[in-house]
Every structure is written in structure tokens, then in C-alpha cells.
Design an enzyme around this catalytic site. Structure first.
Site, PDB file in Angstrom:
ATOM      1  N   VAL A  24      58.835  -2.343   0.217  1.00  0.00           N
ATOM      2  CA  VAL A  24      57.501  -1.842  -0.131  1.00  0.00           C
ATOM      3  C   VAL A  24      56.634  -2.941  -0.740  1.00  0.00           C
ATOM      4  O   VAL A  24      57.107  -3.765  -1.535  1.00  0.00           O
ATOM      5  CB  VAL A  24      57.629  -0.671  -1.132  1.00  0.00           C
ATOM      6  CG1 VAL A  24      56.262  -0.274  -1.691  1.00  0.00           C
ATOM      7  CG2 VAL A  24      58.285   0.527  -0.459  1.00  0.00           C
ATOM      8  N   ALA A  37      35.111  21.664  19.826  1.00  0.00           N
ATOM      9  CA  ALA A  37      36.399  22.274  20.158  1.00  0.00           C
ATOM     10  C   ALA A  37      36.859  21.914  21.569  1.00  0.00           C
ATOM     11  O   ALA A  37      38.053  21.982  21.869  1.00  0.00           O
ATOM     12  CB  ALA A  37      36.321  23.791  20.006  1.00  0.00           C
TER      13      ALA A  37
END
Length: 572
Positions: A146, A450
Site C-alpha cells: 500500500v 435511460a
């Protein structure tokens, strides 16, 4: 079924050169190519790694990939604006030693392949692709752990880096192998990245460990640091730097986690290529319905067909004829739902279902339920019904699908509501979901509202493997001018009735329009993940070929060709 597929209906015709249109598209493609090159050069210079005896991730990819098969994805993806401008991984589809794979590798030029902001979501997208295509995942592991100064951006949440290890477990559960070649120092999250795949092949200088030297040497703090602890830290660091945990002699000689250990880059990658051939895969002839064939027309024609100006129309069937084998097709219900093309084509000899928005004025009297004329790019009742049928039949026959989007939305208003368009749109979402077939989508121009969802947009998580953009792509909930009108119309009325000047409102409206333009461009769509890659028009077929081969290499379910119903419905 040879009479159905070996020779389909001829498609397309020669087109006139449109030099101005081609120039506009190519200009954007050049800008995208320059951005990609910038991302590829992030981090340390290639020469620096090579002097250390390391290859870069791109050199490793070049070594293992069969020439001409690489279809890169997420090259511009940077959703969290990481300082390197990348997510620290490179991925795509490609063929290794004759086997198609989803491939991903840590970019060892960027912080030695550290976990950085945006990387986890990129990895999850890639594991999703392997799952959708039921295709092996190949990892080039070189992960230094990390980036500790930004741990909050990468570590813990529902889609954090640890999620990727669960995804590897899920792929294994589904019978999808994850192969890893491991380089360098891989502590903590890098250790789990190294251990989570199915088969581990190691370079002699690599290690994987629960914790690295920095973690082990810092395990006795008082809650603060003083000179005594600093001296202890120095001694511990020297010790573990010289002998890091999880070395080859641990994980080959003792744990046996490493299947093999190799002395060089070449021998390790050669081993990977040998192991890939041992994975489950059908011979392509098992599923091919015809011999592979190039389109009859040149790919360069696409620059003359696809209109750069969003308000101009073009013939999408001419465009598709430049993508598919032999420029042939079998159209499904050509006399119904005129706003959409639906049909079967061949890609590299494999059967593929394809859906595309048509442009321009539709036949007089269409749509039948409305007094106004139909315009291509919109969805009407018949079109929605037709695509529902087509998707369902493709699902029944296990035929993968390609969607070509250029849609301005679904018809609106009370007349459209009475025609059940809202329910039919959701019905299409249901049809896609229940089909359980892999899909890919190309947003040729507009992906709007949509309609973007119902045409197998990236929201179709259980079906759509990846979404491509091109130089003409625009994605937004509505056009900027429409959004500005919707947002400011009432304010205009209010200011007008109050006798106030309209100029400030108009200025805000134009600002909104420009913001929509800026945030719907191809490069923005790629950076934020609205598309998985922006592709030059001639490269589109490369992605279609990769998609088709991945889908048919080892499918999780099969419909025997002689039991298919969709081709019989088309032919009658």
C-alpha cells in the site's frame, strides 16, 4: 446449420470519401493516443528498470502476447486523480500461446507497483471481465504494498483492495483459473496479491509475505518515537533489508506455494506461456459456424461513414459492414421496430448477435401510437419489444451480443407513457439480466439517459464485459442544451415576470452547456470509467475478435447449433 451461416446476406456498399469528417475524427484519436502514451510513460524511465535487470510491465506483455491480439483497456482510467495519473495497473484482452486470456499487471515503474488510489476498482473491473467471459485471468505481480501516505484511499471499504482477493476466490469457485508470475518484493497486500491466484510461478529474486521489513521492524512502538526506538528501527531495518521475509527458499522449499522458480525474465514468462496451454479450452472449430473472413470493405471507410457532427445522420449498417466477417448478416424482424437494427453476424467465424441504433427520419406513420414522426436514435414501442425478443432469443441460443449505441433516449410524454415505454424499458433490463450471456458495448456517439442503460451499458454488471468509446462518443443524462433549459426555464420565467435582465441567467445556462460538453468527451469518459477504453475506429474489429474468441473459448453453457431457434425464426 451450415446453410444458415456459411453464406449470409451481403451487406454494405462502397462509400464516398468525406475528408473533412475523417480529419475531425482522426484529430481526436491523435489526442487520445497522446494521452495514452503519457500514461504509459508514467513513473521511472524504462531504461532505469532495465539497468536494474528488470523489464517493465509493457515489455513483459510484449513478450508473452501473440502478435496482433492485444486489446488494452483502462489506459486512461484515473477515477481518483492519483498523482501519477494512472491506477498503477495495465490490463486488457490478449492471446498467449494460442489461448485467449484477460491479462493484468502491476506497472512496476510507478512506485514499484504499489497499491494506489483507483487501483482496486480497476482490478475489480478486470476480474469482472474474466467472470463475464469465463476466461482465464493472468497476473503479472510486482506489488510493493500500500501507498501508506494515502492508505485511506485504497485500503478499507466495500470495493477496497482486499475485495480483489475475494474476487480471485470467486473466480476459482467458478472454475476460472488465475495464473500469476511473481516478481520483486510483495509484502502485506502485495503478499495476498501473490498468494490469492490459482497457480504461482516465481522469479528467483521475488518474495511474498504477510509483512515486509518496514512492518516487522516497526512492531514495538511506545505510541511515539524517541532516539532509543529510532536506533532499534535502524538495526531491524538493516537486518530485514538484507534478508526479507517470504523469500523463494521459504515459499518454494518450505511452504511449496511457488509451483516453479525461474532465474530470468524469459524463462519465467516462457513457463507462463506453457502453463496457459494446459488450461481448459475448446478448439475454435467446435463453435465456429464458418471460416474466419475479413470484411469486404476497408476499415478506413468508417471515417467517412460515422458523422462527427452529432446532428448529422449516417447509415449504421454501412458502418457495421466494415466490422463483420465477409460484410454479411442475418437481420431479425427488419419490418418491425425500425429505429433499431437487430441481427446475427459472424466475427472471426463465431456467431454474434448485434443491436444498433439507426439514425434519421423513420417511415411515415411510425410510431403507430403517436401523431408525431419517429426519429432515429430514439426508442419507441415496437423497437423496445423487438430488442426484448432478440435478447431473449440470443440468451436461449447462448449467442454473445454486441451493442452499438447512438441514442438520444426513449420517447417521452403522456402518449409514450400510455404506450407502456417505461415498463418496456425496464422489461429490456430484465431480458438482459435473465439472458446470462456475455455482452460488449460500443458507444459510437450518444449514450443518453435511460437508453444508455437499456442498451447494455456498463450498468449491466452481470452481462456487459466492457464498454468502448470512440472519438465521437458522448455520454450524459441529457444533452447540455436540454439540461440547461430544464434547469433554468422556471428561473427565466421568474426573472422575466419580475422585469429583471435575463443576461445573468443566460450566462449560467451557457456555462452549464459547456460543463456538459467538458464532462462528456471521450477522454473524460475513459478517465472516470464511463467507458473502459477509447478506441481508434480501425481497432474496433480487434476488440470484437478478442471478445468473440474469449466468449467461445470455454463457455459455461452451450446450445447445440442444430438446436438453435433464432436463425430459424429469421429465415422462416
Amino acid at each position: 446449420m451450415r446453410p444458415y451461416f456459411e453464406k449470409m446476406q451481403d451487406w454494405g456498399k462502397p462509400v464516398k470519401v468525406n475528408a473533412a469528417n475523417a480529419e475531425q475524427i482522426k484529430k481526436v484519436e491523435q489526442e487520445i493516443a497522446a494521452l495514452i502514451e503519457e500514461k504509459k510513460n508514467a513513473g521511472l524511465p524504462k531504461e532505469t528498470l532495465n539497468k536494474r535487470g528488470e523489464w517493465t510491465v509493457h515489455q513483459r506483455l510484449e513478450y508473452i502476447l501473440d502478435p496482433g491480439t492485444w486489446a488494452p483497456l483502462h489506459m486512461l482510467y484515473d477515477p481518483m486523480e492519483e498523482e501519477s495519473g494512472t491506477t498503477g495497473v495495465v490490463d486488457g484482452l490478449g492471446r498467449i500461446n494460442g489461448r485467449w486470456c484477460v491479462i493484468i499487471g502491476f506497472d512496476n515503474k510507478v512506485m514499484a507497483g504499489a497499491w494506489i488510489a483507483g487501483q482496486a476498482d480497476n482490478i475489480l473491473r478486470v476480474t469482472d471481465i474474466a467472470k463475464r467471459l469465463h476466461c482465464p485471468l493472468v497476473w503479472l505481480v510486482n506489488c510493493s504494498g500500500v501507498k501508506l501516505t494515502e492508505q485511506e484511499k485504497v485500503y478499507a471499504n466495500r470495493r477496497g483492495n482486499g475485495t480483489t482477493f475475494f474476487r480471485h476466490a470467486e473466480l476459482n469457485k467458478l472454475g476460472i483459473p488465475v495464473l500469476a508470475v511473481i516478481y520483486g518484493t510483495n509484502p502485506a497486500g502485495g503478499g495476498y496479491q501473490g498468494i490469492s491466484p490459482t497457480l504461482l510461478l516465481a522469479h528467483k529474486d521475488c518474495n511474498i509475505a504477510v509483512g515486509g521489513a518496514g512492518i516487522v521492524s516497526g512492531m514495538a512502538p511506545k505510541g511515539y518515537f524517541d532516539e532509543e526506538l529510532a536506533e532499534q528501527l535502524i538495526d531491524a531495518t538493516r537486518k530485514f533489508k538484507a534478508v526479507p521475509p517470504g523469500r523463494v527458499e521459504i515459499h518454494y522449499d518450505h511452504t511449496g506455494f511457488f509451483k516453479e522458480v525461474h532465474p530470468t525474465e524469459e524463462s519465467l514468462l516462457d513457463s507462463l506461456k506453457a502453463w496457459v496451454v494446459k488450461l481448459p479450452a475448446y478448439d475454435a472449430s467446435f463453435f465456429r459456424v464458418a471460416q474466419p473472413a475479413e470484411p469486404k470493405f476497408p476499415a478506413e471507410d468508417m471515417y467517412n461513414i460515422l458523422a462527427f457532427n452529432q446532428k448529422m445522420i449516417y447509415d449504421v449498417e454501412q458502418f457495421m459492414a466494415r466490422l463483420v466477417d465477409g460484410s454479411e448478416h442475418m437481420e431479425f424482424r427488419p419490418d418491425y421496430g425500425f429505429e433499431l437494427y437487430t441481427g446475427l453476424v459472424k466475427i472471426d467465424g463465431f456467431l454474434i448477435g448485434i443491436v444498433a441504433n439507426r439514425q434519421g427520419m423513420l417511415p411515415k406513420g411510425y410510431p403507430q401510437y403517436a401523431p408525431y414522426p419517429g426519429i432515429g436514435g430514439k426508442f419507441y414501442r415496437e423497437g423496445l419489444i423487438k430488442v426484448n425478443e432478440f435478447v431473449t432469443l440470443c440468451g436461449r441460443d447462448r449467442i454473445p451480443m454486441v451493442w452499438l449505441q447512438d441514442t438520444s433516449g426513449i420517447d417521452v410524454g403522456d402518449i409514450a407513457e400510455k404506450a407502456e415505454l417505461l415498463g418496456l424499458g425496464q422489461a429490456l433490463i430484465y431480458s438482459i439480466e435473465q439472458s446470462e450471456i456475455p455482452m460488449m458495448t460500443v458507444v459510437l456517439r450518444k449514450g443518453t439517459a435511460a437508453a444508455h442503460y437499456i442498451m447494455a451499458g456498463p450498468q449491466a454488471n452481470n452481462n456487459t464485459a466492457f464498454t468502448l468509446g470512440v472519438a465521437t462518443t458522448e455520454i450524459y443524462v441529457m444533452h447540455g442544451e436540454t439540461a440547461a433549459a430544464a434547469s433554468f426555464a422556471r428561473r427565466l420565467v421568474k426573472e422575466k415576470d419580475a422585469g429583471k435582465p435575463l443576461a445573468p441567467v443566460i450566462e449560467s445556462m451557457n456555462k452549464t452547456v459547456q460543463e456538459y460538453i467538458n464532462k462528456s468527451r471521450p477522454s473524460y469518459c475513459a478517465k472516470t470509467g464511463m467507458v473502459d477504453e477509447v478506441v481508434a475506429l480501425p481497432a474496433l474489429r480487434t476488440y470484437l475478435v478478442a471478445f468473440a474468441n474469449c466468449c467461445y473459448q470455454n463457455p459455461s453453457s452451450i446450445t447445440p447449433q442444430h438446436q438453435m431457434i433464432l436463425p430459424r425464426i429469421i429465415k422462416g
